[in-house]
Design a protein around this motif. Structure first.
Motif, PDB file in Angstrom:
ATOM      1  N   ARG A   1      43.904  37.293  73.682  1.00  0.00           N
ATOM      2  CA  ARG A   1      44.224  36.263  74.441  1.00  0.00           C
ATOM      3  C   ARG A   1      45.761  36.198  74.650  1.00  0.00           C
ATOM      4  N   TRP A   2      45.972  36.021  75.995  1.00  0.00           N
ATOM      5  CA  TRP A   2      47.687  35.590  76.113  1.00  0.00           C
ATOM      6  C   TRP A   2      47.988  34.308  75.801  1.00  0.00           C
ATOM      7  N   PHE A   3      48.662  34.031  74.874  1.00  0.00           N
ATOM      8  CA  PHE A   3      49.275  32.732  74.462  1.00  0.00           C
ATOM      9  C   PHE A   3      50.083  32.107  75.328  1.00  0.00           C
ATOM     10  N   CYS A   4      50.133  31.109  76.068  1.00  0.00           N
ATOM     11  CA  CYS A   4      50.977  30.576  76.914  1.00  0.00           C
ATOM     12  C   CYS A   4      52.397  30.085  76.544  1.00  0.00           C
ATOM     13  N   GLY A   5      52.533  30.344  75.028  1.00  0.00           N
ATOM     14  CA  GLY A   5      53.843  30.158  74.515  1.00  0.00           C
ATOM     15  C   GLY A   5      54.356  31.302  74.301  1.00  0.00           C
TER      16      GLY A   5
ATOM     17  N   ALA B   1      42.916  38.236  77.770  1.00  0.00           N
ATOM     18  CA  ALA B   1      43.671  39.327  77.929  1.00  0.00           C
ATOM     19  C   ALA B   1      42.956  40.115  78.472  1.00  0.00           C
ATOM     20  N   ARG B   2      43.123  40.862  79.776  1.00  0.00           N
ATOM     21  CA  ARG B   2      42.387  42.021  80.399  1.00  0.00           C
ATOM     22  C   ARG B   2      43.156  43.237  80.268  1.00  0.00           C
ATOM     23  N   PRO B   3      42.493  44.416  80.158  1.00  0.00           N
ATOM     24  CA  PRO B   3      43.428  45.619  80.465  1.00  0.00           C
ATOM     25  C   PRO B   3      44.087  45.581  81.536  1.00  0.00           C
ATOM     26  N   GLY B   4      45.379  46.046  81.385  1.00  0.00           N
ATOM     27  CA  GLY B   4      46.738  46.070  82.651  1.00  0.00           C
ATOM     28  C   GLY B   4      47.270  44.753  82.842  1.00  0.00           C
ATOM     29  N   ASP B   5      46.729  43.594  82.070  1.00  0.00           N
ATOM     30  CA  ASP B   5      47.238  42.292  82.293  1.00  0.00           C
ATOM     31  C   ASP B   5      48.971  42.322  81.842  1.00  0.00           C
ATOM     32  N   GLN B   6      49.699  41.566  82.626  1.00  0.00           N
ATOM     33  CA  GLN B   6      51.060  41.237  82.115  1.00  0.00           C
ATOM     34  C   GLN B   6      51.100  40.072  81.328  1.00  0.00           C
ATOM     35  N   PRO B   7      51.878  39.941  80.412  1.00  0.00           N
ATOM     36  CA  PRO B   7      51.937  38.433  79.557  1.00  0.00           C
ATOM     37  C   PRO B   7      52.157  37.537  80.621  1.00  0.00           C
ATOM     38  N   TYR B   8      51.503  36.275  80.078  1.00  0.00           N
ATOM     39  CA  TYR B   8      51.552  35.025  81.137  1.00  0.00           C
ATOM     40  C   TYR B   8      52.802  34.496  80.648  1.00  0.00           C
ATOM     41  N   PRO B   9      53.484  33.797  81.687  1.00  0.00           N
ATOM     42  CA  PRO B   9      54.634  33.194  81.370  1.00  0.00           C
ATOM     43  C   PRO B   9      54.754  32.015  80.325  1.00  0.00           C
ATOM     44  N   VAL B  10      55.640  31.687  79.785  1.00  0.00           N
ATOM     45  CA  VAL B  10      55.778  30.707  78.741  1.00  0.00           C
ATOM     46  C   VAL B  10      55.622  29.371  79.614  1.00  0.00           C
TER      47      VAL B  10
END
Length: 157
Positions: free
Chosen positions: A17-21, A125-134
């Motif tokens: 999972r992309w943590f939004c922080g 998080a999925r393959p190819g995803d970029q980090p989520y912005p803070v």
């Protein structure tokens, strides 16, 4: 009472999972899998990621550094923590950190009650995803909604 079974995960396995922080969390052991005893996740962190000053009122938190380096602010004192280092923060202790060198660490919360907070403040998080912005507004909202974390102020760095 539910009977627990063994949880076996290899390197790279576990829900991501992309943590939004900031950071990519890989869940290694959830509260459900441990009967509430603990929550453990691997956290991959980019240079510059910073947390607000916060505390966990109902859980002890341990960081074990696998790679990289963080600047740690614990109970008013600054420390540098590098690969092989560990910090154990009793519940209620104010802390924050800033990533000084790209890092990977294991995070352990005992007992395991923080999972709802991390789910509220993250996206799969999925393959190819970029980090989520803070998104500190989302982090604050997740903190209020779950009570697993209390934001005490801005980053102390």
């Amino acid at each position: 009472m539910k009977t627990l079974t063994a949880t076996v995960r290899q390197s790279g396995e576990g829900e991501q999972r992309w943590f939004c922080g900031g950071g990519l969390h890989t869940l290694k052991a959830t509260e459900q899998e441990t009967g509430g005893a603990f929550l453990m996740f691997e956290d991959r962190l980019d240079v510059g990621k910073v947390t607000p000053l916060h505390r966990h009122p109902d859980a002890d938190e341990t960081f074990y550094m696998l790679e990289g380096e963080i600047l740690l602010h614990v109970d008013g004192e600054q420390h540098t923590l590098g690969a092989g280092g560990i910090v154990i923060m009793p519940r209620g202790l104010p802390h924050a950190f800033k990533v000084a060198a790209a890092a990977r660490m294991l995070c352990l919360q005992t007992p395991g009650g923080g999972g709802a907070f991390y789910r509220h403040a993250s996206e799969p998080a999925r393959p190819g995803d970029q980090p989520y912005p803070v998104d500190f507004d989302r982090v604050r909202a997740a903190a209020v909604a779950t009570g697993a974390i209390e934001i005490l102020g801005p980053p102390p760095f």
